[in-house]
Design a protein around this motif. Structure first.
Motif, PDB file in Angstrom:
ATOM      1  N   GLY A 170      13.086  22.251  51.281  1.00  8.60           N
ATOM      2  CA  GLY A 170      14.511  23.325  51.462  1.00  8.60           C
ATOM      3  C   GLY A 170      14.435  23.951  52.971  1.00  8.60           C
ATOM      4  N   MET A 171      14.235  24.266  53.305  1.00 10.92           N
ATOM      5  CA  MET A 171      13.586  24.976  54.879  1.00 10.92           C
ATOM      6  C   MET A 171      14.403  23.908  55.590  1.00 10.92           C
ATOM      7  SD  MET A 171      10.887  26.948  56.873  1.00 10.92           S
ATOM      8  CE  MET A 171      10.684  28.050  55.234  1.00 10.92           C
ATOM      9  N   THR A 172      13.082  22.887  54.810  1.00  9.68           N
ATOM     10  CA  THR A 172      14.013  21.499  56.196  1.00  9.68           C
ATOM     11  C   THR A 172      15.040  21.152  56.089  1.00  9.68           C
ATOM     12  OG1 THR A 172      11.594  20.655  55.404  1.00  9.68           O
ATOM     13  CG2 THR A 172      12.784  19.057  56.753  1.00  9.68           C
ATOM     14  N   LYS A 173      15.486  21.353  55.154  1.00 12.70           N
ATOM     15  CA  LYS A 173      17.201  20.562  54.514  1.00 12.70           C
ATOM     16  C   LYS A 173      17.779  21.594  55.137  1.00 12.70           C
ATOM     17  CE  LYS A 173      16.922  17.634  50.536  1.00 12.70           C
ATOM     18  NZ  LYS A 173      17.094  17.991  49.280  1.00 12.70           N
ATOM     19  N   ALA A 174      17.694  22.465  54.762  1.00 11.69           N
ATOM     20  CA  ALA A 174      18.526  24.195  55.543  1.00 11.69           C
ATOM     21  C   ALA A 174      18.906  23.793  57.161  1.00 11.69           C
ATOM     22  CB  ALA A 174      18.333  25.175  55.091  1.00 11.69           C
ATOM     23  N   ILE A 175      17.844  23.882  57.657  1.00 13.24           N
ATOM     24  CA  ILE A 175      17.366  23.802  59.347  1.00 13.24           C
ATOM     25  C   ILE A 175      18.280  22.273  59.822  1.00 13.24           C
ATOM     26  CG2 ILE A 175      16.345  23.332  61.053  1.00 13.24           C
ATOM     27  CD1 ILE A 175      13.728  24.931  59.711  1.00 13.24           C
ATOM     28  N   ALA A 176      17.966  21.326  59.292  1.00 14.34           N
ATOM     29  CA  ALA A 176      18.945  19.806  59.116  1.00 14.34           C
ATOM     30  C   ALA A 176      20.281  20.250  59.300  1.00 14.34           C
ATOM     31  CB  ALA A 176      17.922  18.747  58.511  1.00 14.34           C
ATOM     32  N   LYS A 177      20.261  20.405  57.986  1.00 14.90           N
ATOM     33  CA  LYS A 177      22.458  20.946  57.850  1.00 14.90           C
ATOM     34  C   LYS A 177      22.476  22.033  59.172  1.00 14.90           C
ATOM     35  CE  LYS A 177      24.841  22.582  54.427  1.00 14.90           C
ATOM     36  NZ  LYS A 177      25.258  22.782  52.758  1.00 14.90           N
ATOM     37  N   HIS A 178      21.916  22.827  59.748  1.00 15.06           N
ATOM     38  CA  HIS A 178      22.417  23.767  60.583  1.00 15.06           C
ATOM     39  C   HIS A 178      22.214  23.008  61.742  1.00 15.06           C
ATOM     40  CE1 HIS A 178      22.980  27.201  63.060  1.00 15.06           C
ATOM     41  NE2 HIS A 178      21.822  26.452  64.022  1.00 15.06           N
ATOM     42  N   VAL A 179      21.486  21.837  62.346  1.00 17.10           N
ATOM     43  CA  VAL A 179      21.116  20.888  63.499  1.00 17.10           C
ATOM     44  C   VAL A 179      22.647  20.310  63.349  1.00 17.10           C
ATOM     45  CG1 VAL A 179      20.247  19.809  65.098  1.00 17.10           C
ATOM     46  CG2 VAL A 179      19.087  22.055  63.369  1.00 17.10           C
ATOM     47  N   ILE A 180      23.099  19.020  62.132  1.00 19.01           N
ATOM     48  CA  ILE A 180      23.744  18.311  62.892  1.00 19.01           C
ATOM     49  C   ILE A 180      25.596  18.809  62.263  1.00 19.01           C
ATOM     50  CG2 ILE A 180      24.858  16.958  60.852  1.00 19.01           C
ATOM     51  CD1 ILE A 180      21.616  16.340  59.543  1.00 19.01           C
ATOM     52  N   LYS A 181      25.312  19.988  61.691  1.00 14.47           N
ATOM     53  CA  LYS A 181      26.707  20.572  62.438  1.00 14.47           C
ATOM     54  C   LYS A 181      27.157  21.437  63.292  1.00 14.47           C
ATOM     55  CE  LYS A 181      27.477  23.051  57.842  1.00 14.47           C
ATOM     56  NZ  LYS A 181      27.528  24.021  57.282  1.00 14.47           N
ATOM     57  N   LYS A 182      25.724  21.966  64.471  1.00 18.92           N
ATOM     58  CA  LYS A 182      26.024  22.044  65.293  1.00 18.92           C
ATOM     59  C   LYS A 182      26.282  20.989  66.994  1.00 18.92           C
ATOM     60  CE  LYS A 182      24.173  25.461  67.045  1.00 18.92           C
ATOM     61  NZ  LYS A 182      24.942  26.864  67.686  1.00 18.92           N
ATOM     62  N   ILE A 183      25.444  19.727  66.189  1.00 19.96           N
ATOM     63  CA  ILE A 183      25.449  17.621  67.390  1.00 19.96           C
ATOM     64  C   ILE A 183      27.137  18.073  66.914  1.00 19.96           C
ATOM     65  CG2 ILE A 183      25.105  15.567  66.951  1.00 19.96           C
ATOM     66  CD1 ILE A 183      22.506  16.610  66.680  1.00 19.96           C
ATOM     67  N   ILE A 184      27.529  17.680  65.422  1.00 20.43           N
ATOM     68  CA  ILE A 184      29.071  17.761  65.195  1.00 20.43           C
ATOM     69  C   ILE A 184      30.052  18.045  65.811  1.00 20.43           C
ATOM     70  CG2 ILE A 184      31.268  17.304  63.523  1.00 20.43           C
ATOM     71  CD1 ILE A 184      28.568  16.239  61.807  1.00 20.43           C
ATOM     72  N   SER A 185      30.037  19.869  66.014  1.00 23.36           N
ATOM     73  CA  SER A 185      31.075  20.840  66.462  1.00 23.36           C
ATOM     74  C   SER A 185      30.396  20.936  68.089  1.00 23.36           C
ATOM     75  CB  SER A 185      30.232  22.009  65.948  1.00 23.36           C
ATOM     76  OG  SER A 185      31.075  23.061  66.661  1.00 23.36           O
ATOM     77  N   LYS A 186      29.668  20.513  68.209  1.00 25.60           N
ATOM     78  CA  LYS A 186      29.816  20.066  69.751  1.00 25.60           C
ATOM     79  C   LYS A 186      30.292  19.067  70.666  1.00 25.60           C
ATOM     80  CE  LYS A 186      24.968  22.730  71.256  1.00 25.60           C
ATOM     81  NZ  LYS A 186      24.298  23.035  71.915  1.00 25.60           N
ATOM     82  N   GLY A 227      13.405  32.508  56.174  1.00 28.96           N
ATOM     83  CA  GLY A 227      12.456  31.445  56.971  1.00 28.96           C
ATOM     84  C   GLY A 227      13.278  30.688  57.723  1.00 28.96           C
ATOM     85  N   GLY A 228      14.739  30.021  56.264  1.00 28.97           N
ATOM     86  CA  GLY A 228      15.144  29.206  57.040  1.00 28.97           C
ATOM     87  C   GLY A 228      16.072  29.599  57.598  1.00 28.97           C
ATOM     88  N   ASN A 229      17.010  30.551  58.080  1.00 32.46           N
ATOM     89  CA  ASN A 229      17.796  31.047  58.919  1.00 32.46           C
ATOM     90  C   ASN A 229      16.776  31.516  60.558  1.00 32.46           C
ATOM     91  OD1 ASN A 229      19.782  31.406  57.933  1.00 32.46           O
ATOM     92  ND2 ASN A 229      19.588  33.375  56.941  1.00 32.46           N
ATOM     93  N   ILE A 230      15.866  31.878  60.330  1.00 36.60           N
ATOM     94  CA  ILE A 230      14.536  32.102  61.480  1.00 36.60           C
ATOM     95  C   ILE A 230      14.545  30.744  62.370  1.00 36.60           C
ATOM     96  CG2 ILE A 230      12.376  32.004  62.290  1.00 36.60           C
ATOM     97  CD1 ILE A 230      12.066  35.228  60.469  1.00 36.60           C
ATOM     98  N   GLY A 231      14.535  29.561  61.298  1.00 38.37           N
ATOM     99  CA  GLY A 231      14.216  27.900  62.489  1.00 38.37           C
ATOM    100  C   GLY A 231      15.003  27.745  62.248  1.00 38.37           C
ATOM    101  N   LYS A 232      16.004  27.517  61.503  1.00 33.84           N
ATOM    102  CA  LYS A 232      17.755  27.938  62.502  1.00 33.84           C
ATOM    103  C   LYS A 232      17.475  28.170  64.136  1.00 33.84           C
ATOM    104  CE  LYS A 232      20.414  27.919  58.579  1.00 33.84           C
ATOM    105  NZ  LYS A 232      20.516  28.215  57.368  1.00 33.84           N
ATOM    106  N   SER A 233      17.724  29.379  64.002  1.00 39.52           N
ATOM    107  CA  SER A 233      18.016  30.201  65.646  1.00 39.52           C
ATOM    108  C   SER A 233      16.646  29.377  66.271  1.00 39.52           C
ATOM    109  CB  SER A 233      17.315  31.132  64.881  1.00 39.52           C
ATOM    110  OG  SER A 233      18.490  32.234  63.898  1.00 39.52           O
ATOM    111  N   LEU A 234      15.614  29.229  65.837  1.00 41.97           N
ATOM    112  CA  LEU A 234      14.478  28.449  67.163  1.00 41.97           C
ATOM    113  C   LEU A 234      14.905  26.584  67.364  1.00 41.97           C
ATOM    114  CD1 LEU A 234      11.060  29.411  65.491  1.00 41.97           C
ATOM    115  CD2 LEU A 234      11.974  30.082  67.286  1.00 41.97           C
ATOM    116  N   ALA A 235      16.298  26.358  65.909  1.00 41.77           N
ATOM    117  CA  ALA A 235      16.372  24.443  66.140  1.00 41.77           C
ATOM    118  C   ALA A 235      18.100  24.432  67.340  1.00 41.77           C
ATOM    119  CB  ALA A 235      16.274  24.261  64.987  1.00 41.77           C
ATOM    120  N   SER A 236      17.989  26.277  67.320  1.00 37.25           N
ATOM    121  CA  SER A 236      19.727  26.154  67.486  1.00 37.25           C
ATOM    122  C   SER A 236      19.809  25.265  69.161  1.00 37.25           C
ATOM    123  CB  SER A 236      20.351  27.123  67.911  1.00 37.25           C
ATOM    124  OG  SER A 236      19.110  27.811  68.753  1.00 37.25           O
ATOM    125  N   GLU A 237      18.289  25.278  69.864  1.00 34.16           N
ATOM    126  CA  GLU A 237      18.935  24.802  71.223  1.00 34.16           C
ATOM    127  C   GLU A 237      18.311  23.558  71.086  1.00 34.16           C
ATOM    128  OE1 GLU A 237      20.830  26.179  73.570  1.00 34.16           O
ATOM    129  OE2 GLU A 237      21.136  27.701  72.052  1.00 34.16           O
TER     130      GLU A 237
END
Length: 289
Positions: A265-281, A230-240
């Protein structure tokens, strides 16, 4: 073929179950007995069992189950031979025994009852009888060219591997084809591609993940592929999109006939992923990439 075995003390009750006419029961094997009813056979067993007063669980109960496909072609003669060969493999020798076949269900199976006490008053050693029963059933299946447990397990594992790959392929196709923005979009896209997505909702009414139903198989996302939790699907949906945008569209979801929220747990995992993407960009932009 599967074999199960144990020592029991309730001989008559168990034998009455084996001889149950409602289950279309038929005697397919007998040895050293003359009785025509569970009560009579139990009485014959008991006469021999009185030679050993120390053994309480003095009857051996076995269930021998050929595969459904094998069972379709096994008649009384073959079923009797299964019992005979099983007795030899278990080294039960010249003991009292009786077996019944049950045909009330698609899965034809045999109930075999053997006197644990022999005619010298010696009790059969029932150590690891469950494991030994399965090994004996395997040898009988091999000898009679029936399907063994190992073959069933191999076929199941082989089929399961193909099913996992196909569900993952349809998941990738859904992400590319529909570019879903929400979990609801994702579920609709997967169903369009022939996979039923079943939300896993906890007692707190929060979404924890998904199960995937395809071709009679029902698997957790993590069983299909690590990218399908669930968390990884959420990350894919939130990536853009931004986290705020993603949460706005996914905080209140109507799934399985009810309104649910994402688990913490799912919300935190997705938020962490999005923040990393923003910092990386941001770092890439600052370095001129």
């Amino acid at each position: 073929m599967i074999g199960k075995g144990k020592a029991i003390s309730h001989t008559q009750a168990s034998m009455a179950y084996g001889w149950n006419q409602e289950k279309d029961a038929e005697v397919v094997y007998s040895q050293n007995i003359t009785g025509d009813t569970p009560k009579e056979v139990t009485a014959e067993f008991r006469i021999t069992q009185e030679l050993n007063e120390n053994c309480e669980k003095n009857t051996l109960s076995f269930v021998l189950s050929p595969t459904i496909d094998d069972g379709k072609y096994l008649e009384k003669k073959e079923l009797s031979r299964i019992c005979e060969q099983f007795m030899k493999q278990m080294n039960l020798k010249d003991r009292q025994a009786i077996a019944f076949v049950h045909r009330d269900k698609a899965h034809k199976h045999i109930h075999l009852y053997v006197n644990r006490i022999d005619f010298k008053g010696v009790a059969y050693n029932d150590s690891f009888i469950g494991k030994r029963s399965q090994l004996a059933a395997e040898k009988v299946a091999e000898k009679m060219q029936l399907t063994t447990v190992k073959q069933v397990q191999w076929e199941k594992q082989h089929n399961l591997s193909a099913i996992r790959s196909e569900i993952k392929r349809r998941h990738d196709l859904t992400m590319q084809q529909f570019k879903p923005r929400t979990f609801q979009d994702y579920i609709k896209g997967m169903e369009t591609n022939g996979v039923k997505v079943i939300p896993s909702i906890n007692k707190a009414n929060k979404l924890q993940g998904f199960r995937f139903e395809f071709d009679k198989y029902n698997l957790k996302g993590s069983e299909v592929h690590r990218s399908m939790t669930g968390g990884n699907i959420g990350k894919s949906l939130a990536s853009e999109k931004s986290m705020s945008s993603f949460l706005k569209e996914n905080t209140q979801l109507k799934l399985a006939g009810k309104t649910v929220e994402l688990s913490t747990g799912m919300t935190k995992a997705i938020a962490k992923h999005v923040i990393k993407k923003i910092i990386s960009k941001g770092m890439d932009a600052g370095m001129g990439f």
